[in-house]
Scaffold this active site. Structure first.
Site, PDB file in Angstrom:
ATOM      1  N   CYS A  94      -0.659 -20.982   0.824  1.00  0.00           N
ATOM      2  CA  CYS A  94       0.416 -19.921   0.540  1.00  0.00           C
ATOM      3  C   CYS A  94       1.925 -20.086   1.108  1.00  0.00           C
ATOM      4  O   CYS A  94       2.791 -19.709   0.904  1.00  0.00           O
ATOM      5  CB  CYS A  94      -0.226 -18.325   0.918  1.00  0.00           C
ATOM      6  SG  CYS A  94      -1.602 -18.067   0.326  1.00  0.00           S
ATOM      7  N   HIS A 105       6.003 -13.528   2.385  1.00  0.00           N
ATOM      8  CA  HIS A 105       4.701 -13.725   1.469  1.00  0.00           C
ATOM      9  C   HIS A 105       4.109 -12.445   0.880  1.00  0.00           C
ATOM     10  O   HIS A 105       3.724 -11.571   1.630  1.00  0.00           O
ATOM     11  CB  HIS A 105       3.707 -14.782   2.034  1.00  0.00           C
ATOM     12  CG  HIS A 105       2.142 -14.871   1.254  1.00  0.00           C
ATOM     13  ND1 HIS A 105       2.667 -15.408  -0.108  1.00  0.00           N
ATOM     14  CD2 HIS A 105       1.249 -14.506   1.493  1.00  0.00           C
ATOM     15  CE1 HIS A 105       1.288 -15.397  -0.635  1.00  0.00           C
ATOM     16  NE2 HIS A 105       0.473 -15.087   0.217  1.00  0.00           N
ATOM     17  N   ASN A 117      -0.640 -11.262  -5.673  1.00  0.00           N
ATOM     18  CA  ASN A 117      -0.392 -12.628  -4.725  1.00  0.00           C
ATOM     19  C   ASN A 117      -0.273 -13.734  -5.586  1.00  0.00           C
ATOM     20  O   ASN A 117      -1.345 -14.179  -6.291  1.00  0.00           O
ATOM     21  CB  ASN A 117      -1.477 -12.332  -3.786  1.00  0.00           C
ATOM     22  CG  ASN A 117      -1.605 -13.614  -2.683  1.00  0.00           C
ATOM     23  OD1 ASN A 117      -0.703 -14.594  -2.864  1.00  0.00           O
ATOM     24  ND2 ASN A 117      -2.393 -13.435  -1.752  1.00  0.00           N
TER      25      ASN A 117
HETATM   26  O1  UT7 Z   1      -2.346 -15.029   0.578  1.00  0.00           O
HETATM   27  C1  UT7 Z   1      -3.283 -14.433   1.574  1.00  0.00           C
HETATM   28  C2  UT7 Z   1      -4.521 -14.298   0.957  1.00  0.00           C
HETATM   29  N1  UT7 Z   1      -5.338 -13.067   1.219  1.00  0.00           N
HETATM   30  C3  UT7 Z   1      -4.841 -11.888   1.769  1.00  0.00           C
HETATM   31  O2  UT7 Z   1      -3.755 -11.549   1.928  1.00  0.00           O
HETATM   32  C4  UT7 Z   1      -6.033 -10.762   1.870  1.00  0.00           C
HETATM   33  C5  UT7 Z   1      -5.715  -9.823   2.936  1.00  0.00           C
HETATM   34  N2  UT7 Z   1      -6.514  -8.496   3.062  1.00  0.00           N
HETATM   35  C6  UT7 Z   1      -6.114  -7.600   2.340  1.00  0.00           C
HETATM   36  O3  UT7 Z   1      -5.270  -7.347   1.817  1.00  0.00           O
HETATM   37  C7  UT7 Z   1      -7.406  -6.417   2.375  1.00  0.00           C
HETATM   38  O4  UT7 Z   1      -8.179  -6.529   3.527  1.00  0.00           O
HETATM   39  C8  UT7 Z   1      -7.976  -6.171   1.207  1.00  0.00           C
HETATM   40  C9  UT7 Z   1      -6.971  -5.211   0.096  1.00  0.00           C
HETATM   41  C10 UT7 Z   1      -8.368  -7.473   0.499  1.00  0.00           C
HETATM   42  C11 UT7 Z   1      -9.151  -5.204   1.440  1.00  0.00           C
HETATM   43  O5  UT7 Z   1      -8.822  -4.119   2.003  1.00  0.00           O
HETATM   44  P1  UT7 Z   1      -9.697  -3.359   3.202  1.00  0.00           P
HETATM   45  O6  UT7 Z   1      -9.124  -2.044   3.449  1.00  0.00           O
HETATM   46  O7  UT7 Z   1      -9.685  -4.525   4.233  1.00  0.00           O
HETATM   47  O8  UT7 Z   1     -11.068  -2.932   2.493  1.00  0.00           O
HETATM   48  P2  UT7 Z   1     -12.502  -3.865   2.872  1.00  0.00           P
HETATM   49  O9  UT7 Z   1     -12.572  -5.307   2.548  1.00  0.00           O
HETATM   50  O10 UT7 Z   1     -12.802  -3.490   4.381  1.00  0.00           O
HETATM   51  O11 UT7 Z   1     -13.468  -3.136   1.799  1.00  0.00           O
HETATM   52  C12 UT7 Z   1     -13.742  -1.533   1.981  1.00  0.00           C
HETATM   53  C13 UT7 Z   1     -14.580  -1.247   0.769  1.00  0.00           C
HETATM   54  C14 UT7 Z   1     -15.954  -1.920   0.766  1.00  0.00           C
HETATM   55  O12 UT7 Z   1     -16.829  -1.046   0.307  1.00  0.00           O
HETATM   56  P3  UT7 Z   1     -17.864  -0.288   1.461  1.00  0.00           P
HETATM   57  O13 UT7 Z   1     -18.601  -1.563   2.078  1.00  0.00           O
HETATM   58  O14 UT7 Z   1     -16.989   0.299   2.525  1.00  0.00           O
HETATM   59  O15 UT7 Z   1     -18.707   0.394   0.740  1.00  0.00           O
HETATM   60  C15 UT7 Z   1     -15.438  -2.849  -0.288  1.00  0.00           C
HETATM   61  O16 UT7 Z   1     -16.897  -3.406  -0.853  1.00  0.00           O
HETATM   62  O17 UT7 Z   1     -13.952  -1.394  -0.391  1.00  0.00           O
HETATM   63  C16 UT7 Z   1     -14.776  -2.034  -1.256  1.00  0.00           C
HETATM   64  N3  UT7 Z   1     -13.849  -2.820  -2.355  1.00  0.00           N
HETATM   65  C17 UT7 Z   1     -13.526  -2.402  -3.249  1.00  0.00           C
HETATM   66  N4  UT7 Z   1     -13.706  -1.114  -4.232  1.00  0.00           N
HETATM   67  C18 UT7 Z   1     -13.016  -1.214  -5.349  1.00  0.00           C
HETATM   68  C19 UT7 Z   1     -13.618  -4.120  -1.837  1.00  0.00           C
HETATM   69  N5  UT7 Z   1     -12.767  -4.491  -3.020  1.00  0.00           N
HETATM   70  C20 UT7 Z   1     -12.665  -3.634  -3.790  1.00  0.00           C
HETATM   71  C21 UT7 Z   1     -11.952  -3.534  -5.158  1.00  0.00           C
HETATM   72  N6  UT7 Z   1     -12.235  -1.920  -5.577  1.00  0.00           N
HETATM   73  N7  UT7 Z   1     -11.204  -4.049  -5.881  1.00  0.00           N
END
Ligand code: UT7
Length: 319
Positions: free
Chosen positions: A108, A244, A274
Site C-alpha cells: 500500500c 492511505h 481500500n
Molecule cells: O491497507 C492496509 C490493509 N488493511 C487494513 O487497513 C485493515 C485495518 N483493520 C481494520 O480496518 C479493522 O480491524 C477491520 C475493519 C478489518 C475489522 O474491524 P474490528 O473492529 O477490528 O473487528 P474485528 O476484526 O475485531 O471483528 C469483530 C467482529 C468479529 O466477530 P466476533 O468474533 O466478535 O463474534 C468478526 O467475526 O466482527 C466480525 N466481523 C464481521 N461481521 C460482519 C468481521 N468482519 C465482518 C464483516 N461483517 N465484514
C-alpha cells in the site's frame, strides 16, 4: 518536487454494502461504522492494464507535457495477471512515451516509494519529469469466502506526473519484517520436474485486521512528524494530509493524534474502499478535480501496508 498532473481510472461496476450482504454474512450496519466504506468499484470486464493506461494518459495530458518529455515511468502494483512484462510496459505504449520503465511492489506504500525513487533520479540529474502510476485489483486476490477482508477492498488506478523543483521530495520509509504476517497471500507458480510435491501452496489473503489497525495508527503519526521535521516544517505548514485510504477510523485516529482539523484530511474511502497503493494518487486526483489545491500547497502523504512497510513524503502542488 512538485505534482504537475494527475489522472484516474476506476472500474465501472459499483458494489454497495447491501450487495455484499447478499453473498456474505455482513451488513451495511457493520461495515459503515467500522470502516467508513459505503461503496467500492470492482473490476468486471475491464483489465487492470486498461485502467492503468487510462489513468496515465489522463495525468500526462493534465501535466501539459509531451510524451517524450517524460524521463521515467514507474508503476506501483502488488499483483496482476501478467508476471511479465511489467505493467509499465503497457503504460509506455499507451502514452507514447519513449523512456525506460519498471514496476515496484511496495504494497500500500508503493506510490510513496515511487516518489522517493523519482526524487533520487531527479537529484542525480537523471530525470526532470517522472510519470508514476499506482494500479491495483485487490478484489482479485482477497478471499471472497471471508467477510473480514473482502468487504474492505476496491480496484482502481491513480497517476501523477511529478517534476523536479528547487525543493526535493522529503521522505521517510520504514520496514519491519517482524510483522510480515499481518497481511499474506501465496499463489502457486508453474510446477517444475524437480519440485517436491506439495510445494505449490495456494493461500488466499490472510489479514490480521486488528494488528494492521494498531500498526497504522502508531506508525503513520510518527512518520508524518518525522517527515515534517525533516522538511524543517511544522504540522501547521502542511496544507493537506493525504493518508492511505484503508479505513476512515484509521484516518481519524491519525488526525486526532496530530491534533489537526478535519478539513486538512480529505478522504475518498466512502466510495472507493481500500485500493492499496492506488488510494493516495486517487485521493490527490479527486481533491485536485474539486479545485481544492492551490499552487504551492504543501502536501504530506502517509501510507502503511503488508511487509510491514510504512512511508511518508512531503512535496508541493505545482499547478
Ligand atoms: O491497507 C492496509 C490493509 N488493511 C487494513 O487497513 C485493515 C485495518 N483493520 C481494520 O480496518 C479493522 O480491524 C477491520 C475493519 C478489518 C475489522 O474491524 P474490528 O473492529 O477490528 O473487528 P474485528 O476484526 O475485531 O471483528 C469483530 C467482529 C468479529 O466477530 P466476533 O468474533 O466478535 O463474534 C468478526 O467475526 O466482527 C466480525 N466481523 C464481521 N461481521 C460482519 C468481521 N468482519 C465482518 C464483516 N461483517 N465484514
Amino acid at each position: 518536487m512538485k505534482i504537475i498532473g494527475t489522472g484516474r481510472a476506476l472500474p465501472k461496476h459499483t458494489v454497495t454494502n447491501d450487495m455484499l450482504s447478499e453473498i456474505l454474512d455482513t451488513s451495511d450496519e457493520w461495515i459503515v461504522p467500522r470502516t467508513g466504506i459505503h461503496t467500492r468499484q470492482v473490476i468486471t470486464d475491464e483489465t487492470l492494464q486498461e485502467l492503468s493506461c487510462a489513468a496515465a494518459c489522463q495525468a500526462l495530458s493534465d501535466s501539459g507535457l509531451k510524451p517524450e518529455e517524460i524521463d521515467f515511468i514507474i508503476c506501483s502494483n502488488v499483483a496482476n495477471n501478467y508476471i511479465t512484462p511489467a505493467m509499465s510496459a503497457f503504460i509506455q505504449e499507451a502514452t507514447g512515451c519513449t523512456c525506460p520503465f519498471f514496476d515496484i511492489n511496495g504494497a500500500c506504500a508503493g506510490f510513496i516509494d515511487a516518489l522517493d525513487i523519482a526524487d533520487a533520479f531527479m537529484q542525480s540529474g537523471r530525470a526532470q519529469n517522472v510519470l508514476i502510476v499506482a494500479a491495483e485489483e485487490v478484489t482479485k486476490f482477497c478471499n471472497w469466502e471471508q467477510r473480514e477482508t473482502s468487504v474492505l477492498f476496491g480496484d482502481g488506478a491513480g497517476a501523477a506526473v511529478v517534476q523536479k523543483d528547487d525543493v526535493p521530495c522529503y521522505t521517510v520509509l520504514t520496514g519491519d519484517s517482524h510483522h510480515k504476517g499481518c497481511i499474506t497471500y501465496l499463489r502457486p507458480m508453474e510446477k517444475t520436474p524437480y519440485e517436491k510435491d506439495g510445494m505449490a501452496i495456494h493461500q488466499p489473503m490472510i489479514m490480521k485486521g486488528r494488528d494492521v489497525f494498531r500498526m497504522a495508527v502508531t506508525t503513520s503519526p510518527r512518520d508524518l512528524r518525522n517527515v515534517i521535521a525533516k522538511a524543517g516544517m511544522k504540522p501547521e505548514d502542511v496544507t493537506f494530509f493525504l493518508v492511505h485510504q484503508a479505513n476512515k477510523r484509521i484516518v481519524d485516529a491519525i488526525r486526532e493524534n496530530l491534533n489537526l482539523p478535519e478539513e486538512k484530511f480529505p478522504t475518498i474511502i466512502d466510495h472507493t474502499g481500500n485500493t492499496s497503493s492506488a488510494s493516495i494518487p486517487l485521493l490527490i486526483d479527486e481533491v485536485a478535480r474539486q479545485g481544492r489545491f492551490k499552487k504551492g500547497d504543501v502536501l504530506a502523504l502517509s501510507a502503511f501496508g503488508a511487509g510491514f512497510v510504512t512511508a511518508a513524503a512531503i512535496l508541493t502542488w505545482g499547478k
